[in-house]
Design an enzyme around this catalytic site. Structure first.
Site, PDB file in Angstrom:
ATOM      1  N   LYS A  60       0.859  -1.194   0.000  1.00  0.00           N
ATOM      2  CA  LYS A  60       0.000   0.000   0.000  1.00  0.00           C
ATOM      3  C   LYS A  60       0.890   1.237   0.000  1.00  0.00           C
ATOM      4  CE  LYS A  60      -2.388   2.792   2.961  1.00  0.00           C
ATOM      5  NZ  LYS A  60      -2.307   3.969   2.115  1.00  0.00           N
ATOM      6  N   GLY A 116       7.556   6.061   7.287  1.00  0.00           N
ATOM      7  CA  GLY A 116       6.609   7.170   7.379  1.00  0.00           C
ATOM      8  C   GLY A 116       6.738   7.873   8.709  1.00  0.00           C
ATOM      9  N   SER A 117       5.635   8.403   9.171  1.00  0.00           N
ATOM     10  CA  SER A 117       5.695   9.236  10.372  1.00  0.00           C
ATOM     11  C   SER A 117       5.911   8.395  11.630  1.00  0.00           C
ATOM     12  CB  SER A 117       4.398  10.027  10.509  1.00  0.00           C
ATOM     13  OG  SER A 117       3.365   9.171  10.925  1.00  0.00           O
ATOM     14  N   VAL A 139       2.522   6.976  13.174  1.00  0.00           N
ATOM     15  CA  VAL A 139       1.966   5.800  12.486  1.00  0.00           C
ATOM     16  C   VAL A 139       2.901   4.592  12.665  1.00  0.00           C
ATOM     17  CG1 VAL A 139       1.246   4.859  10.253  1.00  0.00           C
ATOM     18  CG2 VAL A 139       0.706   7.234  10.832  1.00  0.00           C
ATOM     19  N   GLY A 140       4.200   4.841  12.590  1.00  0.00           N
ATOM     20  CA  GLY A 140       5.166   3.740  12.742  1.00  0.00           C
ATOM     21  C   GLY A 140       5.018   3.038  14.075  1.00  0.00           C
ATOM     22  N   GLU A 154      10.587   2.619   9.780  1.00  0.00           N
ATOM     23  CA  GLU A 154      11.590   3.658   9.531  1.00  0.00           C
ATOM     24  C   GLU A 154      10.866   4.986   9.662  1.00  0.00           C
ATOM     25  OE1 GLU A 154      14.808   4.925   9.533  1.00  0.00           O
ATOM     26  OE2 GLU A 154      14.786   2.778   9.083  1.00  0.00           O
ATOM     27  N   CYS A 198      13.324  11.912   5.259  1.00  0.00           N
ATOM     28  CA  CYS A 198      13.572  11.677   6.676  1.00  0.00           C
ATOM     29  C   CYS A 198      15.032  11.935   6.999  1.00  0.00           C
ATOM     30  CB  CYS A 198      13.136  10.286   7.084  1.00  0.00           C
ATOM     31  SG  CYS A 198      13.939   9.000   6.188  1.00  0.00           S
ATOM     32  N   GLU A 202       9.896  17.093  13.872  1.00  0.00           N
ATOM     33  CA  GLU A 202      10.113  17.047  12.429  1.00  0.00           C
ATOM     34  C   GLU A 202       9.016  17.844  11.718  1.00  0.00           C
ATOM     35  OE1 GLU A 202       9.625  13.144  10.624  1.00  0.00           O
ATOM     36  OE2 GLU A 202      11.496  13.457   9.541  1.00  0.00           O
TER      37      GLU A 202
HETATM   38  C1  UN1 Z   1      17.908   9.302   1.161  1.00  0.00           C
HETATM   39  O1  UN1 Z   1      18.372   9.983   2.062  1.00  0.00           O
HETATM   40  O2  UN1 Z   1      18.272   9.427  -0.017  1.00  0.00           O
HETATM   41  O3  UN1 Z   1      11.918   8.487   3.859  1.00  0.00           O
HETATM   42  C2  UN1 Z   1      16.904   8.264   1.435  1.00  0.00           C
HETATM   43  C3  UN1 Z   1      13.082   8.846   3.759  1.00  0.00           C
HETATM   44  C4  UN1 Z   1      14.159   7.797   4.001  1.00  0.00           C
HETATM   45  C5  UN1 Z   1      14.991   7.564   2.806  1.00  0.00           C
HETATM   46  C6  UN1 Z   1      16.040   8.573   2.615  1.00  0.00           C
HETATM   47  N1  UN1 Z   1      13.548   6.566   4.412  1.00  0.00           N
HETATM   48  O4  UN1 Z   1      13.356   9.989   3.468  1.00  0.00           O
END
Ligand code: UN1
Length: 485
Positions: free
Chosen positions: A174, A226-227, A230-231, A248, A282, A382
């Site tokens: 998804k 994602g956030s 939610v994670g 992540e 991120c 963030e």
């Molecule tokens: C990057 O720095 O090129 O959601 C990748 C994001 C990370 C991936 C970053 N999981 O921005």
């Protein structure tokens, strides 16, 4: 031309009967990039069932054969880099050059995992018993739910789906409903490359569909980017069901610029880290820490360059920074800037909305804020936009301490030409990814990616780390019978 959103279930492309999903160009929201009925919760069941039915045969397919499908997909993706990169820019808002780069990166990731069959597949240990060896073999987990964010519409899906598939899992994916077009492109590439029916299923839908997916009893693992909010919910839902999850999440990444830095290099890299992808990574640089000796000079130069960035339609060649993804994101970021001002921050550049033609799109000006000594949300939370919060440090020790002054620990960048200081940064800065003299974003497919502290949950992504997540081990005590006399 508006693309039709469809879903891939059991090898069939089907239209959805859920609420209509509309993907708009964030630079020009009157332009609809893709549109179609979203998936329903019932489709989740069908997709998970299809993935379960396909699981045994796919797991039994030799890894080299599974890799060959990824390689064929990589060729397709690479061949469409220019066209899909432009679509990516129109759908997500990063510049066309970045969009093309991202499509190529997805191909590189597919190619990297296509070779997994040529790498070590397990371990062997000595046994304390005569006539025995101990092997550690790897097996797929089963059906993996893949939930991906908007900001890398094809690269992040590739770096989750490629390892999931090559290690023998089947997938229900998804994507963020703001970027369905690029999801369709990747799924099409994989099916055209020869992926058997049911091995990859794609559902475009809202949070309810995502919820149904992570709660479905037919799912054996969840990988999410994602956030943070939610994670954590996903990881909790996975823990309650006893299945592995990889989440992540956020970052509040610092660039630390010391007095002895190569200033031109640091400037260029800090600007890239903060404003490429409109700060929506991120790994983006959202905090800048500069030591006293060069602080005035460096911060002035950052502001001057930030103010000079050409912000506009990301599909125009001259554009250096595009819009953010949505009106909600734009409002949240603007509110974050306003709160920072209320909390005592000084807006050095940016901060104000555009009043020209860009007012129709979801644009946020590149913004640099200087913080004083007090607490400021913009230092800790963030914002996921083109906003950098600056603090000055008396010396390198204080600068590194400030870099660690965060709940998050995804990435950091340190600019110095002093090897001793660089090594001190490696020792003291608590992050999953550290860049010395390069921007805080960026990740190669063959090395681990992920955060320290509250930035990530579960095993890291990419490289050999991906194997740890997408497989489980069976320890085999291997002994023969008594030798025949
Ligand atoms: C990057 O720095 O090129 O959601 C990748 C994001 C990370 C991936 C970053 N999981 O921005």
């Amino acid at each position: 031309m508006t693309a039709a959103i469809t879903h891939l279930i059991a090898g069939q492309w089907v239209s959805g009967n859920g609420e209509t999903v509309v993907s708009r160009n964030p630079a020009r929201p009157d332009i609809v990039v893709a549109e179609g009925g979203g998936a329903l919760v019932a489709d989740v069941d069908a997709a998970v069932t299809a993935a379960n039915e396909a699981a045994t045969a796919w797991a039994a397919t030799p890894m080299h054969q599974r890799g060959a499908v990824l390689l064929a997909a990589a060729e397709i993706v690479d061949g469409h880099a220019a066209a899909w990169g432009r679509e990516l820019a129109a759908e997500e808002g990063k510049t066309k050059a970045e969009g093309i780069g991202e499509v190529r990166r997805a191909a590189q990731i597919l190619r990297y995992y296509s070779n997994e069959g040529d790498r070590q597949a397990g371990d062997i240990y000595a046994s304390p018993r005569a006539g025995e060896q101990i092997l550690v073999t790897r097996k797929p987990l089963g059906v993996v739910a893949v939930i991906t964010p908007f900001n890398f519409p094809i690269a992040i899906p590739a770096w989750k789906i490629a390892p999931a598939l090559v290690f023998g899992n089947t997938v229900v994916w998804k994507p963020a409903s703001t970027v369905p077009l690029l999801a369709l492109r990747l799924a099409e590439a994989l099916t055209t490359a020869g992926l058997p029916a049911g091995v990859l299923n794609l559902l475009v839908g809202d949070a309810e569909v995502g919820d149904a997916l992570v709660r479905h009893s037919g799912i054996d693992a969840i990988t999410f980017t994602g956030s943070t909010a939610v994670g954590r919910r996903i990881a909790a839902a996975a823990a309650a069901r006893g299945i592995p999850a990889q989440a992540e999440m956020g970052g509040k990444n610092a660039a630390v610029v010391l007095d002895d830095a190569d200033v031109d290099l640091a400037l260029e890299q800090v600007l890239l880290g903060a404003f490429r992808s409109t700060g929506q990574k991120c790994t983006a640089t959202s905090r800048l820490i500069v030591t006293a000796g060069i602080a005035d000079r460096f911060v002035d130069a950052v502001c001057e360059r930030a103010a000079a960035l050409r912000v506009g339609d990301p599909t125009d060649d001259a554009t250096e920074m595009g819009p953010v993804i949505s009106s909600t994101a734009q409002q949240n970021i603007s509110a974050g800037i306003a709160t920072a001002s209320d909390q005592g921050a000084t807006v050095l550049t940016g901060g104000a909305p555009y009043s020209d033609a860009r007012a129709d799109g979801y644009f946020v000006a590149p913004t640099v804020l200087e913080l004083g000594g007090g607490d400021a949300d913009v230092w800790t939370e963030e914002l996921f936009g083109p906003v950098v919060a600056v603090k000055r440090a008396a010396d390198a020790d204080e600068a590194f301490a400030l870099a660690n002054d965060s709940e998050f620990g995804l990435s950091a960048a340190v600019f110095t030409q002093d090897l001793t200081r660089a090594l001190q940064a490696v020792e003291t800065i608590d992050v999953g990814v550290l860049h010395v003299n390069s921007e805080s974003a960026g990740a190669d497919p063959h090395v681990p990616f992920g955060g320290a502290k509250k930035s990530g949950l579960g095993p890291k992504e990419q490289g050999a780390a991906a194997r740890d997540f997408f497989t489980h081990t069976t320890t085999v005590y291997l002994r023969g019978g008594r030798p025949v006399a």
